[in-house]
Design a protein around this motif. Structure first.
Motif, mmCIF file in Angstrom:
data_model
loop_
_atom_site.group_PDB
_atom_site.id
_atom_site.type_symbol
_atom_site.label_atom_id
_atom_site.label_comp_id
_atom_site.label_asym_id
_atom_site.label_seq_id
_atom_site.Cartn_x
_atom_site.Cartn_y
_atom_site.Cartn_z
ATOM 1 N N THR A 136 48.732 32.989 37.636
ATOM 2 C CA THR A 136 47.869 31.980 37.015
ATOM 3 C C THR A 136 46.783 32.636 36.163
ATOM 4 O O THR A 136 45.634 32.216 36.185
ATOM 5 N N THR A 137 47.172 33.669 35.397
ATOM 6 C CA THR A 137 46.146 34.393 34.647
ATOM 7 C C THR A 137 45.674 33.671 33.389
ATOM 8 O O THR A 137 44.626 34.003 32.864
ATOM 9 N N CYS A 138 46.461 32.748 32.867
ATOM 10 C CA CYS A 138 45.974 31.971 31.723
ATOM 11 C C CYS A 138 46.640 30.606 31.736
ATOM 12 O O CYS A 138 47.685 30.419 32.350
ATOM 13 N N ASP A 139 46.006 29.643 31.067
ATOM 14 C CA ASP A 139 46.552 28.288 31.030
ATOM 15 C C ASP A 139 47.971 28.283 30.486
ATOM 16 O O ASP A 139 48.839 27.557 30.973
ATOM 17 N N LYS A 172 50.390 29.806 33.074
ATOM 18 C CA LYS A 172 50.367 28.949 34.271
ATOM 19 C C LYS A 172 51.193 27.681 34.071
ATOM 20 O O LYS A 172 51.983 27.304 34.936
ATOM 21 N N VAL A 231 55.254 31.453 41.777
ATOM 22 C CA VAL A 231 53.951 31.717 41.158
ATOM 23 C C VAL A 231 52.934 32.210 42.186
ATOM 24 O O VAL A 231 52.787 31.630 43.262
ATOM 25 N N MET A 232 52.256 33.296 41.838
ATOM 26 C CA MET A 232 51.151 33.798 42.665
ATOM 27 C C MET A 232 49.841 33.319 42.049
ATOM 28 O O MET A 232 49.662 33.413 40.829
ATOM 29 N N GLU A 233 48.953 32.828 42.896
ATOM 30 C CA GLU A 233 47.676 32.365 42.370
ATOM 31 C C GLU A 233 46.674 33.505 42.285
ATOM 32 O O GLU A 233 46.354 34.151 43.274
ATOM 33 N N ILE A 234 46.144 33.727 41.098
ATOM 34 C CA ILE A 234 45.025 34.656 40.890
ATOM 35 C C ILE A 234 43.782 33.790 40.800
ATOM 36 O O ILE A 234 43.768 32.820 40.034
ATOM 37 N N PRO A 235 42.739 34.093 41.567
ATOM 38 C CA PRO A 235 41.538 33.257 41.480
ATOM 39 C C PRO A 235 40.839 33.448 40.133
ATOM 40 O O PRO A 235 41.191 34.325 39.356
#
Lengths: 421, 421
Positions: B143-146, B149, B164-168
């Motif tokens: 989730t590094t960019c819209d 993502k 998908v891995m979530e990056i805060p």
């Protein structure tokens, strides 16, 4: 009276000459778009007044609230929990972002390829045209899109008062935990800013105010189910836009009065468009005041917009906060859950939104759905693909900005769409 | 041999005719850009060979790895922990995203205003030109960019194998917790995919491989400090690009051999450019293979690029994983911390990057910094504002895509920049 407002504007550092020009343009646009409508509800007179006083009387009220020690909080997103601001007797307001203003100034700080809303809030501030931003003690940003997330860093260099809440990218258990911790952090921030403790009573008062506002907006939304529609999409959009600026108690009272009138209309079968006029649901990016472009085009073509599946619209009032709590912690946990139910395109996936669009379109007897994205609004532009696949009725996808260059082209596309439905 | 590869390509469902065309274009570009360079290190012959076999021998190796039961994992981001893939004896590869391919097909799914890298990976897949994506058992998004993502949601509808891995968005304690839980979830996913348990020994093996690769790349980076530069930016960029595709042990060995040769060059004071040639650091968006555009322009203008502050570059190998652990849990916690130290523009704020750019520019004796953003890459485009303010030497900001239409214009801007430094 005029002089009194000018004194405030001067004190806030506005660019008086350009500000006068802006108000003139706004007033002309309002006359052309709003006052030209036929058979408007009498209850809209209040909202006409609010718009005419949007940088005057309301600014004076907020100015006086600030003088009396109430904290003024600005925001650009419905994820900012207004209940918490109200719990310390603060004022929560949406900041200017709906017009193409100061783009040249804004582009010194942010890329040209930035959505109109972000360019708008940068431009309003940089050109000294937003009295709201000048009155804020705190501007609460969030991480709902790359554009805002990164622009807030720059906006903070300019204003020195931006505070950012992190919205997770997924609604996983850990994402929920993170968001709840952000709501707790915001509570502490508001306590520090106001010097007041947040209590159960304060939260009850804040929640009652916000829930009453949401309930009035839900009532307005439900009345738009009727055919003929008792209120135009333009007017209903305006009520939703004003909900972000007005005093919440007064707004609720005036919206309920408007709804009383609309109920009479529904009973008597009268409305703003002929019975059987084509009905459309608009879904997508937020439309900040005075962004009335799509509604003006659609309703100028003889159709009626019956709902906004948007942050300025249904997403803002679909869910109530649970007022049944015994402690501040319990209230915050429940409130965090309520906010995380909002189906923003910032989440991956965001399939609830697909369901919600069809539910809404069904309830409102919409003949078609127009997906509206601001150009460069990646989350909504990308999600439009899934929306198009899942919508169960005619669908039109529009990408635009605040400019009027594509007005004719959009009108042609909308008219062609209306012909096929 | 040719027939053997064609059999694999056919089995993978590639578009053979277009694929042959693509390889032809790639080969021509490589000849024009790479083979035309003077005084290249002999050690680059291996990398020339890798490029010539990029869809052939390497695909055959991965095909055979897959046949032997090893899981094949594709990724587009250095946040995907390769150590965990290697711990179950998997193969981790970067997927095709560096060329303007299949844009028309891609634009049926994603907006025209999407960055070239995202359009590239959609286009490669949709036009049947990426054998890597076809060989994967799992594609790991983040989730590094819209853009990524939301595009992964669509990519999953097409491929049915995106995870998908979530990056805060922030590196807060809760953000760190969320990310660590995502690394744990990925461990479980890889165990389920491979049917193997992840053990301390497996992780030690994986980490040793990845750390050795990082160490070789660090060595290469350090050798670029020398004046004259012992290797061109183009060649060093290629080595970095190949690090995402090649077998890690072989890659490490060949990169170290190259570095042995470069050490000799540094000792003897020989290099690819004249001593005193203008030295530039490039900073910004990733450059996926075969995106050599900016390097070709800069080095074609007589300067030398001495470093890439980018995901395909320094950000990928700056930090080592801590190999000192007693349990899988400890290893994962340390690894999660190592990954979260990466200074990606997806974070707000991301001030470490500002420091890292100046540290890198100082170490490399760079005369100037070129900030490179892909068009519509909002995080890097926005962050460029802060970078420009903090960089302690001449600065040029470039936004471009994979097209060649702006080649002349960029060359003029780069030459003008070189004149003033």
């Amino acid at each position: 009276m005029e002089n009194q407002y000018e004194t405030i504007w001067k004190e806030l550092g506005l660019n008086l000459e350009n500000h006068a020009g802006l108000l003139g343009v706004l007033s002309d646009a309002y006359t052309n778009i709003y006052m030209a409508q036929k058979n408007r509800p009498k209850g809209m007179e209040y909202f006409d007044f609010v718009v005419s006083e949007i940088h005057s009387l309301r600014i004076k009220e907020i100015y006086e609230a600030k003088e009396s020690g109430r904290p003024i909080v600005g925001a650009f997103c419905i994820y900012v929990p207004e209940e918490i601001v109200l719990a310390v007797d603060g004022v929560c307001i949406g900041l200017c972002a709906g017009a193409e203003v100061g783009s040249e100034e804004a582009e010194k700080f942010i890329p040209r390829n930035t959505c109109a809303l972000i360019k708008g809030f940068m431009g309003f501030k940089l050109s000294g045209l937003c009295p709201y931003v000048e009155l804020t003690d705190l501007i609460v940003g969030e991480t709902t899109c790359d554009g805002k997330k990164k622009a807030y860093e720059i906006f903070n260099e300019i204003t020195k008062k931006v505070y950012v809440m992190e919205i997770p990218n997924m609604k996983s258990p850990k994402g929920r935990e993170l968001w709840e911790s952000e709501v707790i952090r915001f509570r502490e921030k508001m306590e520090a800013l106001s010097g007041k403790r947040i209590t159960v009573e304060g939260l009850q008062k804040g929640m009652a105010l916000v829930n009453a506002k949401r309930k009035a907006l839900q009532r307005l939304s439900a009345l738009r189910n009727a055919d003929p529609a008792p209120i135009s999409g333009l007017d209903a959009l305006l009520v939703n836009q004003v909900s972000f600026y007005d005093d919440p108690a007064r707004f609720t009272r005036m919206t309920n009065e408007l709804c009383d009138e609309l109920e009479e209309r529904v009973k008597s079968g009268s409305g703003v468009a002929a019975k059987g006029a084509k009905r459309l649901l608009v879904s997508g990016s937020p439309m900040a005041i005075p962004n009335w472009k799509l509604h003006a085009i659609v309703e100028g073509s003889g159709a009626v917009i019956v709902g906004e599946e948007a942050c300025i619209g249904e997403r803002n009032f679909r869910d109530m906060s649970d007022e049944n709590f015994a402690t501040v912690e319990e209230a915050i946990a429940k409130m965090a859950g309520r906010y995380l139910s909002i189906d923003c395109a910032c989440f991956t996936p965001n399939n609830e939104r697909l369901d919600n669009i069809n539910i809404m379109a069904g309830r409102l007897h919409a003949d078609g759905v127009i997906h509206y994205s601001l150009q460069f609004c990646t989350p909504y532009m990308m999600e439009a693909f899934k929306v198009e696949k899942s919508v169960d009725r005619p669908f039109l996808k529009i990408e635009t900005d605040y400019g009027m260059e594509d007005f004719g082209q959009l009108k042609t596309r909308v008219e062609a769409f209306l012909e096929i439905i």
